[in-house]
Design a protein around this motif. Sequence first.
Motif, short mmCIF file in Angstrom:
data_model
loop_
_atom_site.label_atom_id
_atom_site.label_comp_id
_atom_site.label_asym_id
_atom_site.label_seq_id
_atom_site.Cartn_x
_atom_site.Cartn_y
_atom_site.Cartn_z
N SER A 42 90.89 64.76 15.54
CA SER A 42 91.35 64.40 14.28
C SER A 42 90.03 64.50 13.66
O SER A 42 89.07 64.09 13.80
N SER A 68 89.55 62.12 11.25
CA SER A 68 88.89 60.87 11.52
C SER A 68 88.04 60.60 12.68
O SER A 68 86.93 59.94 12.59
N ARG A 69 88.44 60.98 13.80
CA ARG A 69 87.39 61.16 14.90
C ARG A 69 86.18 61.83 14.62
O ARG A 69 85.19 61.20 15.34
N ARG A 107 86.71 49.92 15.73
CA ARG A 107 87.04 51.11 14.93
C ARG A 107 87.42 52.16 15.78
O ARG A 107 88.31 52.98 15.14
N GLU A 138 90.86 51.67 16.50
CA GLU A 138 91.78 52.00 15.10
C GLU A 138 92.08 53.38 15.05
O GLU A 138 93.05 53.96 14.60
N LEU A 139 90.81 54.33 15.11
CA LEU A 139 91.19 55.53 15.24
C LEU A 139 92.19 56.25 16.42
O LEU A 139 92.90 57.29 16.16
N LYS A 157 95.57 55.43 15.28
CA LYS A 157 95.99 56.43 14.11
C LYS A 157 96.33 57.93 14.89
O LYS A 157 97.35 58.45 14.43
N ASP A 158 95.52 58.52 15.60
CA ASP A 158 95.71 59.50 16.31
C ASP A 158 97.09 59.70 17.13
O ASP A 158 97.81 60.47 17.12
N MET A 197 99.52 57.72 16.37
CA MET A 197 100.68 57.77 15.53
C MET A 197 101.13 59.08 14.81
O MET A 197 102.09 59.45 14.73
N LYS A 198 100.07 59.85 14.60
CA LYS A 198 100.03 61.36 14.24
C LYS A 198 100.87 61.87 15.38
O LYS A 198 101.81 62.98 14.79
#
Length: 101
Positions: free
Chosen positions: A7, A9-10, A56, A59-60, A63-64, A66-67
């Motif tokens: 991602s 963000s990653r 952190r 958290e990433l 998010k991954d 959830m996507k």
Amino acid sequence: MTSNFNSSSRNSASSWTQRQNDQFEEALAKYDRDTPDRWHNIARVVDGKSAEEVKRHFELLVKDIMKIESDQVPLPNYRTTGGNGRGFENEQRLFRNIRLQ
């Protein structure tokens, strides 16, 4: 479970080696969200990472996940190789041990 999601963000996060990811994943399985000082305990297991960095990273990862679960990321087309399937089973075991907030 190998945290190799690509991602955006990653990609903006600090770099993690495969060894650090493996240490992180094993520590997540050991220290659940009810563990006092969870992020400090996990950071002690992950070479060269602070409590803030492992939090952190988690958290990433959330998010991954959830996507992926909301179909925002296409699933890869895995080919069956006739192997014993241990890789997938190991990922399933580790996912069961991750308790999302």
